[in-house]
Write an enzyme that holds these catalytic residues in place. Structure first.
Site, short mmCIF file in Angstrom:
data_model
loop_
_atom_site.label_atom_id
_atom_site.label_comp_id
_atom_site.label_asym_id
_atom_site.label_seq_id
_atom_site.Cartn_x
_atom_site.Cartn_y
_atom_site.Cartn_z
N HIS A 149 -71.68 -8.28 -2.89
CA HIS A 149 -70.53 -7.42 -2.63
C HIS A 149 -69.80 -7.08 -3.92
O HIS A 149 -69.37 -5.95 -4.14
CB HIS A 149 -69.57 -8.08 -1.65
CG HIS A 149 -70.08 -8.09 -0.24
ND1 HIS A 149 -71.22 -8.75 0.13
CD2 HIS A 149 -69.62 -7.47 0.88
CE1 HIS A 149 -71.44 -8.56 1.42
NE2 HIS A 149 -70.48 -7.78 1.89
N ARG A 173 -62.22 17.22 -6.64
CA ARG A 173 -62.27 16.26 -5.52
C ARG A 173 -63.27 15.15 -5.81
O ARG A 173 -63.02 13.97 -5.49
CB ARG A 173 -62.63 17.00 -4.21
CG ARG A 173 -62.52 16.09 -2.98
CD ARG A 173 -62.63 16.87 -1.69
NE ARG A 173 -63.93 17.52 -1.53
CZ ARG A 173 -64.24 18.33 -0.52
NH1 ARG A 173 -63.37 18.58 0.44
NH2 ARG A 173 -65.43 18.89 -0.46
N LYS A 201 -64.47 11.14 -0.37
CA LYS A 201 -65.70 11.73 0.17
C LYS A 201 -66.87 10.81 -0.11
O LYS A 201 -67.68 11.05 -1.02
CB LYS A 201 -65.90 13.13 -0.43
CG LYS A 201 -66.75 14.03 0.44
CD LYS A 201 -66.54 15.48 0.05
CE LYS A 201 -67.60 16.39 0.61
NZ LYS A 201 -67.69 16.40 2.07
N LEU A 259 -60.09 14.28 5.28
CA LEU A 259 -60.76 14.82 4.09
C LEU A 259 -60.01 16.09 3.67
O LEU A 259 -59.83 16.99 4.50
CB LEU A 259 -62.22 15.13 4.45
CG LEU A 259 -63.30 15.23 3.38
CD1 LEU A 259 -63.36 16.61 2.78
CD2 LEU A 259 -63.15 14.20 2.28
N TYR A 298 -70.01 12.10 -2.76
CA TYR A 298 -70.80 13.33 -2.78
C TYR A 298 -69.91 14.55 -2.69
O TYR A 298 -68.71 14.44 -2.39
CB TYR A 298 -71.81 13.33 -1.63
CG TYR A 298 -71.22 13.59 -0.26
CD1 TYR A 298 -70.48 12.61 0.41
CD2 TYR A 298 -71.35 14.83 0.36
CE1 TYR A 298 -69.92 12.85 1.65
CE2 TYR A 298 -70.79 15.08 1.61
CZ TYR A 298 -70.08 14.08 2.24
OH TYR A 298 -69.52 14.34 3.47
N ARG A 356 -78.33 -7.38 -4.57
CA ARG A 356 -77.30 -7.19 -3.55
C ARG A 356 -76.22 -8.28 -3.57
O ARG A 356 -76.50 -9.43 -3.26
CB ARG A 356 -77.93 -7.13 -2.16
CG ARG A 356 -76.93 -6.76 -1.08
CD ARG A 356 -77.51 -6.85 0.31
NE ARG A 356 -76.51 -6.49 1.31
CZ ARG A 356 -75.55 -7.31 1.73
NH1 ARG A 356 -75.46 -8.53 1.25
NH2 ARG A 356 -74.66 -6.90 2.62
N GLU A 395 -59.36 15.66 12.48
CA GLU A 395 -60.31 16.64 11.95
C GLU A 395 -61.61 16.49 12.74
O GLU A 395 -61.71 15.63 13.62
CB GLU A 395 -60.55 16.40 10.45
CG GLU A 395 -61.11 15.03 10.13
CD GLU A 395 -61.20 14.73 8.63
OE1 GLU A 395 -61.45 15.67 7.85
OE2 GLU A 395 -61.03 13.56 8.25
N1 PMP Z 1 -63.61 16.96 7.12
C1 PMP Z 1 -64.72 16.22 6.99
C2 PMP Z 1 -64.78 14.88 7.64
C3 PMP Z 1 -65.82 16.71 6.27
O1 PMP Z 1 -66.92 15.97 6.13
C4 PMP Z 1 -65.74 18.01 5.71
C5 PMP Z 1 -66.92 18.57 4.98
N2 PMP Z 1 -66.96 18.12 3.67
C6 PMP Z 1 -64.56 18.73 5.86
C7 PMP Z 1 -63.51 18.18 6.58
C8 PMP Z 1 -64.42 20.12 5.29
O2 PMP Z 1 -64.30 20.08 3.89
P1 PMP Z 1 -64.79 21.30 3.00
O3 PMP Z 1 -64.01 22.48 3.46
O4 PMP Z 1 -64.44 20.89 1.62
O5 PMP Z 1 -66.25 21.46 3.23
#
Ligand code: PMP
Length: 281
Positions: free
Chosen positions: A104, A54, A149, A204, A35, A102, A181
């Site tokens: 894997h 991305r 993502k 991310l 997403y 379903r 993060e």
């Molecule tokens: N880290 C994580 C785990 C996230 O889910 C997000 C949000 N997408 C971010 C960082 C920040 O990314 P962005 O600045 O692209 O929203």
């Protein structure tokens, strides 16, 4: 509210209640989907190209054939804003592997499902940003592919729940003693005038993070993409979070301890101001 929404599903714009996905969609069964969330300011998407790039990287990592190019992505965003009469909005776009009995094993020739939903959103007010938020720290229990993502966000959801139970705004992950993060934002901290943020290794790669790194360079503020130990983090002069919806948000407390003066620090506010200028331009 959702009843009024028009959403995008596989090439069509339909009322929310009619946007249905089969029960054996692999995103439902295996979190086999990716997403993006794009922020629109005044009806214009912010760095849609970077979000598309991305999305492509996530798709490649999952060997998921992406059924839309950048122009199609931009078209969906524009159309959703138009049909829902939105200017300040987020557009959530999800691409799933598709539906199949379903197993894997990934079947050949699946049709991905693409869904996109636009919703109104407001930026945090200046007052909220000045006040800052509180965070807790929690063990980073996630997998080794956090740069993809995917919709597999349960560890993030549970960490956020933990924060909520402790009266905090969010949780910051700590892996091997180092801050990685937050549950839906990247983390920066300021120590002795130098800004630190985790390098692009199993986190991310936030679009906002990248924009903030550019802003720091422009402002001539020294910045290092280096992981910070939790002990340093707790003693940092300033901390801030960055994300598409959150933008730039100061942290006032970590694990109940005050950061700096107990509100967003001066450097955080400079970065926030510069970021807001970019959104408006
Ligand atoms: N880290 C994580 C785990 C996230 O889910 C997000 C949000 N997408 C971010 C960082 C920040 O990314 P962005 O600045 O692209 O929203």
């Amino acid at each position: 509210m959702s009843d009024q929404l028009t959403v995008y599903l596989n090439g069509r714009y339909v009322p929310y209640s009619q946007a249905l996905i089969p029960v054996e969609d692999r995103a439902f069964l295996f979190a086999d989907g990716i997403y993006e969330v794009v922020r629109c300011y005044g009806g214009r998407p912010f760095h849609l190209d970077r979000h598309y790039e991305r999305l492509c990287r996530s798709a490649r990592a999952l060997e998921l054939p992406l059924p839309l190019d950048e122009a199609a992505f931009a078209g969906i965003v524009a159309e959703l804003l138009e049909r829902n009469n939105l200017q300040e909005a987020t557009v959530y776009l999800q691409v799933t592997r598709g539906a199949a009995p379903r197993r894997h094993q990934i079947p050949q020739g699946l049709e991905p499902n693409v869904v996109a939903i636009a919703r109104p959103v407001q930026s945090p007010s200046e007052e909220e940003v000045r006040r800052g938020v509180s965070v807790i720290t929690v063990p980073d229990t996630r997998w080794g592919l956090c740069w993809i993502k995917t919709v597999g966000l349960l560890p993030n959801v549970l960490a956020r729940r933990q924060a909520e139970k402790e009266g905090a705004f969010d949780a910051v992950f700590v892996r091997d003693g180092l801050v990685t993060e937050a549950t839906s934002s990247n983390v920066f901290c300021v120590i002795d005038g130098v800004v630190y943020t985790h390098p692009l290794a199993n986190i991310l790669p936030g679009i906002t993070r990248a924009v903030v790194l550019e802003i720091l360079a422009e402002l001539g503020i020294p910045c290092r993409e280096e992981a910070v130990p939790l002990e340093w983090f707790r003693e940092a002069d300033e901390i801030f979070l960055t994300g598409t919806v959150l933008e730039v948000m100061g942290v006032a407390r970590v694990d109940g301890r005050t950061v700096g003066e107990g509100r967003s620090g001066p450097l955080t506010l400079r970065v926030w101001e510069a970021f807001r200028r970019r959104c408006a331009s």
